[in-house]
Design a protein around this motif. Sequence first.
Motif, PDB file in Angstrom:
ATOM      1  N   GLY A  90      -2.654  -1.703  -7.510  1.00 14.70           N
ATOM      2  CA  GLY A  90      -1.557  -2.586  -7.871  1.00 14.70           C
ATOM      3  C   GLY A  90      -1.946  -4.027  -8.097  1.00 14.70           C
ATOM      4  N   THR A 121       5.856   4.685 -15.347  1.00 16.69           N
ATOM      5  CA  THR A 121       6.425   4.864 -14.013  1.00 16.69           C
ATOM      6  C   THR A 121       7.262   6.130 -13.928  1.00 16.69           C
ATOM      7  OG1 THR A 121       6.517   2.457 -13.759  1.00 16.69           O
ATOM      8  CG2 THR A 121       7.819   3.771 -12.219  1.00 16.69           C
ATOM      9  N   TYR A 176      -0.297   0.222 -12.348  1.00 14.11           N
ATOM     10  CA  TYR A 176       0.972  -0.288 -11.822  1.00 14.11           C
ATOM     11  C   TYR A 176       1.907   0.860 -11.446  1.00 14.11           C
ATOM     12  CZ  TYR A 176       0.390  -5.266 -12.945  1.00 14.11           C
ATOM     13  OH  TYR A 176      -0.015  -6.573 -12.965  1.00 14.11           O
ATOM     14  N   SER A 180       3.286   1.631  -7.687  1.00 13.74           N
ATOM     15  CA  SER A 180       4.713   1.554  -7.349  1.00 13.74           C
ATOM     16  C   SER A 180       5.130   2.654  -6.388  1.00 13.74           C
ATOM     17  CB  SER A 180       5.560   1.621  -8.633  1.00 13.74           C
ATOM     18  OG  SER A 180       5.472   2.905  -9.233  1.00 13.74           O
ATOM     19  N   TYR A 183       4.042   1.183  -3.044  1.00 11.59           N
ATOM     20  CA  TYR A 183       4.744  -0.016  -2.609  1.00 11.59           C
ATOM     21  C   TYR A 183       6.172   0.251  -2.122  1.00 11.59           C
ATOM     22  CZ  TYR A 183       1.373  -3.591  -4.021  1.00 11.59           C
ATOM     23  OH  TYR A 183       0.281  -4.409  -4.093  1.00 11.59           O
ATOM     24  N   ALA A 184       6.883   1.133  -2.798  1.00  7.94           N
ATOM     25  CA  ALA A 184       8.295   1.360  -2.446  1.00  7.94           C
ATOM     26  C   ALA A 184       8.479   1.772  -0.985  1.00  7.94           C
ATOM     27  CB  ALA A 184       8.912   2.385  -3.396  1.00  7.94           C
ATOM     28  N   ARG A 240       4.938 -10.842  -7.386  1.00  5.05           N
ATOM     29  CA  ARG A 240       4.702  -9.518  -6.792  1.00  5.05           C
ATOM     30  C   ARG A 240       5.668  -9.246  -5.643  1.00  5.05           C
ATOM     31  NH1 ARG A 240       2.105  -8.571 -10.951  1.00  5.05           N
ATOM     32  NH2 ARG A 240      -0.160  -8.385 -11.039  1.00  5.05           N
ATOM     33  N   VAL A 244       8.138  -6.079  -5.683  1.00  2.95           N
ATOM     34  CA  VAL A 244       8.084  -5.058  -4.633  1.00  2.95           C
ATOM     35  C   VAL A 244       9.423  -4.980  -3.894  1.00  2.95           C
ATOM     36  CG1 VAL A 244       6.975  -4.430  -2.453  1.00  2.95           C
ATOM     37  CG2 VAL A 244       5.584  -5.182  -4.381  1.00  2.95           C
ATOM     38  N   MET A 247      11.447  -2.831  -6.025  1.00  2.00           N
ATOM     39  CA  MET A 247      11.042  -1.432  -5.889  1.00  2.00           C
ATOM     40  C   MET A 247      11.704  -0.782  -4.686  1.00  2.00           C
ATOM     41  SD  MET A 247       6.948  -1.574  -6.659  1.00  2.00           S
ATOM     42  CE  MET A 247       6.299  -2.076  -8.259  1.00  2.00           C
ATOM     43  N   THR A 252      11.407   3.174  -7.756  1.00  2.00           N
ATOM     44  CA  THR A 252      10.255   2.879  -8.603  1.00  2.00           C
ATOM     45  C   THR A 252      10.587   2.862 -10.089  1.00  2.00           C
ATOM     46  OG1 THR A 252       9.668   5.223  -8.539  1.00  2.00           O
ATOM     47  CG2 THR A 252       8.630   3.794  -6.934  1.00  2.00           C
ATOM     48  N   SER A 255      13.344  -0.136 -11.015  1.00  2.00           N
ATOM     49  CA  SER A 255      12.789  -1.480 -10.882  1.00  2.00           C
ATOM     50  C   SER A 255      11.851  -1.812 -12.039  1.00  2.00           C
ATOM     51  CB  SER A 255      12.034  -1.619  -9.558  1.00  2.00           C
ATOM     52  OG  SER A 255      10.931  -0.741  -9.501  1.00  2.00           O
ATOM     53  N   SER A 256      11.291  -0.782 -12.690  1.00  2.19           N
ATOM     54  CA  SER A 256      10.402  -1.010 -13.826  1.00  2.19           C
ATOM     55  C   SER A 256      11.164  -1.449 -15.070  1.00  2.19           C
ATOM     56  CB  SER A 256       9.586   0.254 -14.125  1.00  2.19           C
ATOM     57  OG  SER A 256      10.418   1.301 -14.609  1.00  2.19           O
TER      58      SER A 256
END
Length: 305
Positions: A90, A121, A176, A180, A183-184, A240, A244, A247, A252, A255-256
Amino acid sequence: MSSTPTAREAIEGSSEGEFQLMDWALIAAVTLIFGSAFLWISLSLRSFSPGVVAAVRVALGAAALATLKGSRVRIDRSDYKSLAAAGIFGQAVPALLFAMAEERISSALTGMLISAVPLATAIVAAIVTRKLPHKTRVLGLAVGLSGVAMLGGSEILTGGGEAVGIAMVLGALVCYAIASMLYAPLQQHYGAIPVVMWSLAVATVVLLPAIPFGYRASDISAISVVALLILGIIGTGLARSLLVTAMGRLGTVRSSTAGYFVPGVALVIGVLVLGETVRPMQVLGVTVAVLGGYLLAKAKQSVQS
């Protein structure tokens, strides 16, 4: 403290239903910051190599977040591997790929290609969940992608950007999408600031070897230094953290959505700051991409088997 959710459990986010005002505010902030980041990368590259730009931006982002009280959260040892992977996929790899790509293609084209983030994503999310997206999401993705084709297709076909640079950007987008999924669940458990700070710290360690060999032969200009500071503190640390957070709230895929709006910002900056010319097809492409993002944002949370 409860355990960290799995990627499948966190993939839809904690906020159900249509976007609320806070959700749109997050998307707008992420869009504006990321849309301008390509300008800061371009200006930084006037004095520094891609490796230095990548390493310094993640280091500045980590340092900036470390000053915040919200960063002082203990991470469970069981999540170390996920956090390290998030830092590599990421942060470290995309930061280096974007900087290298902008030596080969324009910042405007780089910004246009970001519109492919929702598609990447959605594909990764479908693989993780082993389910197809809801039909409204499929429609939103299709409309958004048609806008992307209008934006960047003609430049790619006519040689507007080198194939290697375009491949680098697309590789960063895949990274990315993978990140994701990491990160979520981490954001839902610890919050965005500590997760992003530690992932940026991991990226800093990974990219440190690039610094000693990365200075340009020319003098270091003040504008490049300022651009790198903005890129690191705002375009990396702040951006970032906001992304996040989105996210964790929106999931995921939704949020994209910001990826569809970034090209519009990149084009406006190109015209106002760099004096670039915008073609009518690009204006139409931005409009269609925004429509795709809107449909994706309104999509239901459920998925089809």
